[in-house]
Motif scaffolding. Structure first.
Motif, short mmCIF file in Angstrom:
data_model
loop_
_atom_site.label_atom_id
_atom_site.label_comp_id
_atom_site.label_asym_id
_atom_site.label_seq_id
_atom_site.Cartn_x
_atom_site.Cartn_y
_atom_site.Cartn_z
N ARG A 89 0.83 -1.21 0.00
CA ARG A 89 0.00 0.00 0.00
C ARG A 89 0.86 1.25 0.00
N ILE A 90 1.97 1.24 0.74
CA ILE A 90 2.85 2.40 0.81
C ILE A 90 3.46 2.70 -0.55
N LEU A 91 3.95 1.65 -1.21
CA LEU A 91 4.56 1.84 -2.53
C LEU A 91 3.51 2.28 -3.55
N GLN A 92 2.31 1.72 -3.47
CA GLN A 92 1.24 2.17 -4.36
C GLN A 92 0.93 3.64 -4.12
N ILE B 256 3.00 6.02 -2.99
CA ILE B 256 4.07 6.87 -3.51
C ILE B 256 3.99 6.96 -5.02
N LEU B 257 3.70 5.83 -5.66
CA LEU B 257 3.66 5.79 -7.13
C LEU B 257 2.32 6.23 -7.71
N HIS B 258 1.32 6.42 -6.82
CA HIS B 258 -0.04 6.76 -7.27
C HIS B 258 -0.55 5.69 -8.24
N GLN B 259 -0.32 4.44 -7.89
CA GLN B 259 -0.75 3.32 -8.71
C GLN B 259 -1.56 2.35 -7.87
N LYS B 260 -2.47 1.66 -8.53
CA LYS B 260 -3.25 0.60 -7.87
C LYS B 260 -2.95 -0.76 -8.48
N ASP B 261 -1.83 -0.84 -9.20
CA ASP B 261 -1.48 -2.10 -9.85
C ASP B 261 -1.26 -3.18 -8.80
N LYS B 262 -1.69 -4.39 -9.13
CA LYS B 262 -1.53 -5.50 -8.20
C LYS B 262 -0.21 -6.21 -8.45
N ASN B 263 0.87 -5.43 -8.52
CA ASN B 263 2.19 -6.01 -8.66
C ASN B 263 2.72 -6.39 -7.29
N SER B 264 3.84 -7.07 -7.28
CA SER B 264 4.47 -7.44 -6.02
C SER B 264 5.20 -6.24 -5.44
N ARG C 113 8.30 -6.10 -4.73
CA ARG C 113 9.57 -5.94 -5.44
C ARG C 113 9.37 -5.22 -6.78
N GLU C 114 8.31 -5.57 -7.51
CA GLU C 114 8.06 -4.91 -8.80
C GLU C 114 7.77 -3.42 -8.60
N LEU C 115 6.92 -3.10 -7.63
CA LEU C 115 6.62 -1.69 -7.37
C LEU C 115 7.85 -0.95 -6.86
N GLY C 116 8.63 -1.62 -6.00
CA GLY C 116 9.85 -1.00 -5.49
C GLY C 116 10.83 -0.70 -6.61
N THR C 117 10.94 -1.62 -7.56
CA THR C 117 11.83 -1.40 -8.71
C THR C 117 11.34 -0.22 -9.54
N ASN C 118 10.03 -0.12 -9.73
CA ASN C 118 9.48 1.02 -10.47
C ASN C 118 9.79 2.34 -9.75
N LEU C 119 9.68 2.32 -8.42
CA LEU C 119 9.98 3.52 -7.65
C LEU C 119 11.46 3.89 -7.78
N TRP C 120 12.32 2.91 -7.68
CA TRP C 120 13.76 3.17 -7.80
C TRP C 120 14.10 3.77 -9.16
#
Length: 796
Positions: free
Chosen positions: A223-226, A228-236, A238-245
């Motif tokens: 939820r925290i990564l979603q 920050i990214l303003h996304q609701k994608d049901k990724n893992s 790690r996937e969301l963290g990589t997108n943030l990085w």
């Protein structure tokens, strides 16, 4: 829970049920005795007045059994109405109004309802007679002060030194990524301090990216990564963290992690914050000093201290008297009250909100002072919660269910959107209906504004009309709500009927599957999650349904997923992400109550139905690439957003004069169409985001156009040359946002708009940036506007 509040809310539910029933009688969808319905409604309003006449605070213990009996009688009356309506719907099997049964059957229905209604009326009247024997007192009237409740929007009393220190840490020459922990107890102002520097224009101008997210005690990394990214994608994770990085890589960023409780939350997020020696900063607010010291070698905890007595008094007077002096007869008592708040800003502003909305007499203030003094030996958090409870206990009865609803159905990190909050309050029957005068939407908005003035909720975001567009609630105040209702958790989004947190019968229904939907006939809001198909659901049985929402339904593009039966519901007020009924499925009724509609175009849709929506104020139309012509929008429409609508023929599309905000997202329009919008007399906000290049790329606004426009955003490739023919347009413009690398020229006449206070440029041509800087220089030198905001977000 307070039985008076429970009795009051059950009464509100009955009134809403009767209101829907009267509408169905008018549309010949239900057969009952109208006189019996009117009598019950009249009696319910008399009861509202009676319950509201009881003073705040503890009641005579002998009243409680009567209140319990009253609530049960009201719920029984609701069951009578519901049973009769649903039975009629089932027996006629969804037939049209003209297809009712025989006269004998109709008489039987009417007679049966009359008999039970008379009994309910008699029972309620008996209880009312007993309640009137107890002494009551009309609640004190709100004083009509000559000054606003808060005069100093943007001030941080006693925080000036803290603000300066945090800003120095953010702008220090250190290139490596620095973690700045802000530490202090709950209610001391950590979030306020972080928010103030986060929104500072000088800080913003230094950044490439900034993001704010609330971590909270029960954190969820996904939820925290979603967030920050303003996304609701049901990724893992790690996937969301990589997108943030990747998003932050090589950029100077500011991240605020608000209300962190556990070090493991930081350890889970830390790998996704790159340190490229760009001067990035991460602010962490926490109550845990050990956690703050463990965030890394670069993190020296910054402790927020209690307000000094002088600053506490200054904050108190600002909130109660709008910055004016305290009357001499109240000053001694007032300073005693402030002293007992121990320099904690949350306690000060909450008690100030209580006193602002009550009698400003020495007698009343002395009573409040004694209540607070009695808590002096409590521990810090316990003391704060008890002080905050005083504000709830002294709320007028009509505001208590609203406050409890907000605190119980949200979390501390929720961005509570205003229009959705208003719809929820109405749909869940926690707003008192007004018989004449204001619409119930205005009443609900007044209730929320009242809670804002009492500092029981706070503004997270304002729109460009000056109204709040999103609000929030402090976690300590939310704890007060949960304590009052005897609960501990937010209503969860599971596949189950949710009993109302205010002990109502069934106010709303949250589902993932729809399997159990047939068991819930009286719900007022229906919220669908995920990819639930609804075309087979028995909507006609939901005769009291006010609100329908569907989330995560992108797969439904072009599908008539929403049952056509709902369009035969005249009581509907809110439809979110609905499919539009085709012409052959059109219902015969006018949508008298519908004021919010967000829908996707379906092939063969009947846009003529707009004309029937006489109360519609918010319309969001997703065209999915279709054209739009021969449409007359509703006459009271104020907010209109068109998405993916191509080939709009504005010669045949009639926009209402009432329109205040217009958003055109990825639509096909021309520069000539922009001048049509300029003729709208009430238009205050215009956002145009066009992704294709138009052959007509020169925009020369008509003289006298856009007379009320305050905010203008142009994105994409619609306009290449913006030329000014005279100095008479945009006389009220305050904010100009340009995100258009295609745009080459903006008019010199912008410097003559003396209301212009902000220009934001993002990926604009160098000539546009140069012209904007000249406008800024002119305004600073010749018009002496020194607080002008100029933000160059990213160069082309």
């Amino acid at each position: 829970m307070d039985l008076l509040v429970l009795a009051y809310v059950s009464l509100l539910a009955l009134l809403q049920l009767l209101d829907t029933l009267k509408l169905r009688l008018k549309c010949m969808l239900t057969l009952m005795d109208p006189q019996q319905v009117n009598d019950l409604e009249e009696q319910a309003f008399l009861f509202l007045d009676l319950l509201e006449s009881f003073p705040p605070g503890p009641l005579d213990p002998q009243i409680n059994p009567l209140l319990l009996q009253f609530r049960n009688s009201v719920r029984a009356a609701c069951c009578v109405i519901d049973t009769h309506v649903v039975d009629q719907i089932r027996q006629r099997g969804g037939a049209a109004a003209s297809s009712y049964g025989s006269n004998q059957q109709n008489d039987k229905w009417i007679s049966a309802f009359r008999e039970e209604a008379v009994k309910a009326h008699r029972d309620l009247d008996s209880i009312r007679c007993k309640l009137t024997q107890f002494p009551t007192a009309l609640p004190p009237k709100t004083l009509n002060l000559d000054f606003p409740s808060v005069s100093s929007k943007g001030k941080v009393f006693g925080f000036e030194e803290h603000v300066a220190c945090i800003k120095n840490l953010l702008t220090s020459p250190e290139k490596s990524c620095q973690v700045i922990p802000i530490v202090g107890m709950g209610g001391i102002g950590k979030t306020t301090l972080a928010r103030y520097v986060y929104e500072d224009s000088g800080i913003q101008s230094r950044l490439d990216k900034k993001h704010w997210v609330t971590v909270s005690q029960d954190y969820d990394l996904l939820r925290i990564l979603q967030g920050i990214l303003h996304q609701k994608d049901k990724n893992s994770v790690r996937e969301l963290g990589t997108n943030l990085w990747k998003m932050l890589k090589g950029r100077r960023y500011l991240i605020v992690l608000d209300d962190m409780w556990d070090l493991s939350a930081w350890e889970g997020l830390k790998p996704y914050f790159p340190d490229d020696r760009t001067g990035s900063r991460i602010i962490v607010t926490t109550r845990n000093s050990k956690l703050a010291a463990s965030l890394g070698s670069s993190s020296t905890p910054y402790y927020v201290s209690f307000l000094e007595e002088e600053k506490s008094w200054e904050l108190f007077c600002d909130r109660v008297f709008g910055g004016m002096c305290c009357p001499p007869e109240l000053e001694t008592i007032g300073k005693k009250i402030v002293k007992n708040c121990r320099g904690l800003p949350l306690e000060i502003v909450t008690i100030a909100g209580l006193l602002l909305k009550s009698e400003q007499t020495s007698e009343h203030w002395s009573g409040v002072s004694k209540d607070i003094a009695a808590l002096v030996n409590s521990q810090d958090d316990e003391h704060t919660r008890k002080v905050l409870s005083l504000s709830y206990d002294n709320l007028p009865l009509h505001l208590k269910p609203v406050f409890l609803y907000i605190g119980s159905c949200t979390t501390e990190d929720d961005n509570i959107v205003r229009i959705k909050l208003i719809a929820s309050l109405i749909g869940n029957a926690v707003v008192r209906p007004i018989r004449r005068g204001k619409a119930i939407e205005e009443v609900a908005n007044d209730y929320v504004e009242d809670l804002l003035q009492r500092n029981l909720i706070f503004i997270r975001k304002r729109d460009y009309f000056g109204q709040f567009s999103a609000c929030g609630i402090h976690d300590l105040l939310r704890d007060v709500c949960l304590t009052k209702i005897g609960g501990s958790e937010k209503v969860s989004n599971e596949s189950r009927c949710v009993s109302c947190i205010l002990d109502m019968k069934i106010p709303f229904y949250i589902t993932r599957s729809g399997d159990a939907i047939a068991t819930c006939k009286s719900c007022q809001s229906h919220i669908f999650y995920d990819n639930e198909k609804t075309s087979s659901l028995p909507f006609r049985s939901f005769w009291n349904l006010k609100r329908i929402c569907h989330f995560n339904c992108s797969f439904l593009c072009g599908v008539d997923w929403l049952s056509w039966e709902i369009w035969n519901m005249p009581q509907l007020q809110w439809v979110d992400r609905g499919g539009w009924p085709a012409k052959e499925r059109r219902g015969p009724l006018a949508f008298e109550r519908l004021y919010y509609l967000d829908f996707q175009y379906v092939g063969g849709s009947n846009t003529e139905m707009f004309c029937a929506m006489s109360a519609l104020k918010y319309l969001y139309f997703d065209g999915l690439g279709v054209g739009l012509n021969d449409v007359t929008f509703p006459p009271l429409l104020e907010y209109l957003e068109l998405r993916e609508v191509w080939n709009i023929d504005f010669d045949s599309v009639i926009l209402p004069q009432s329109l205040k905000r217009l958003d055109l997202m990825h639509c096909k329009i021309s520069c000539r169409d922009l001048n049509r919008f300029g003729a709208l007399p009430n238009l205050e906000f215009l956002h145009v985001d066009i992704a294709y290049k138009c052959h007509d790329n020169v925009w020369k606004p008509d003289e006298g156009g856009f007379c009320q426009l305050k905010h203008l955003t142009i994105s994409g490739s619609l306009v290449k040359y913006w030329k000014s023919g005279s100095d008479t347009h945009f006389p009220q413009l305050s904010t100009l946002e340009l995100c258009a690398d295609f745009l080459k020229v903006i008019p010199r006449g912008l410097k003559l708009i003396d209301t212009l206070a902000e220009i934001k440029l993002d990926r604009c041509h160098k000539d546009v940036v140069s012209r904007a800087k000249k406008v800024l220089k002119w305004l600073n030198i010749f018009q002496e506007i020194t607080n002008f905001v100029f933000l160059l977000m990213r160069k082309k």
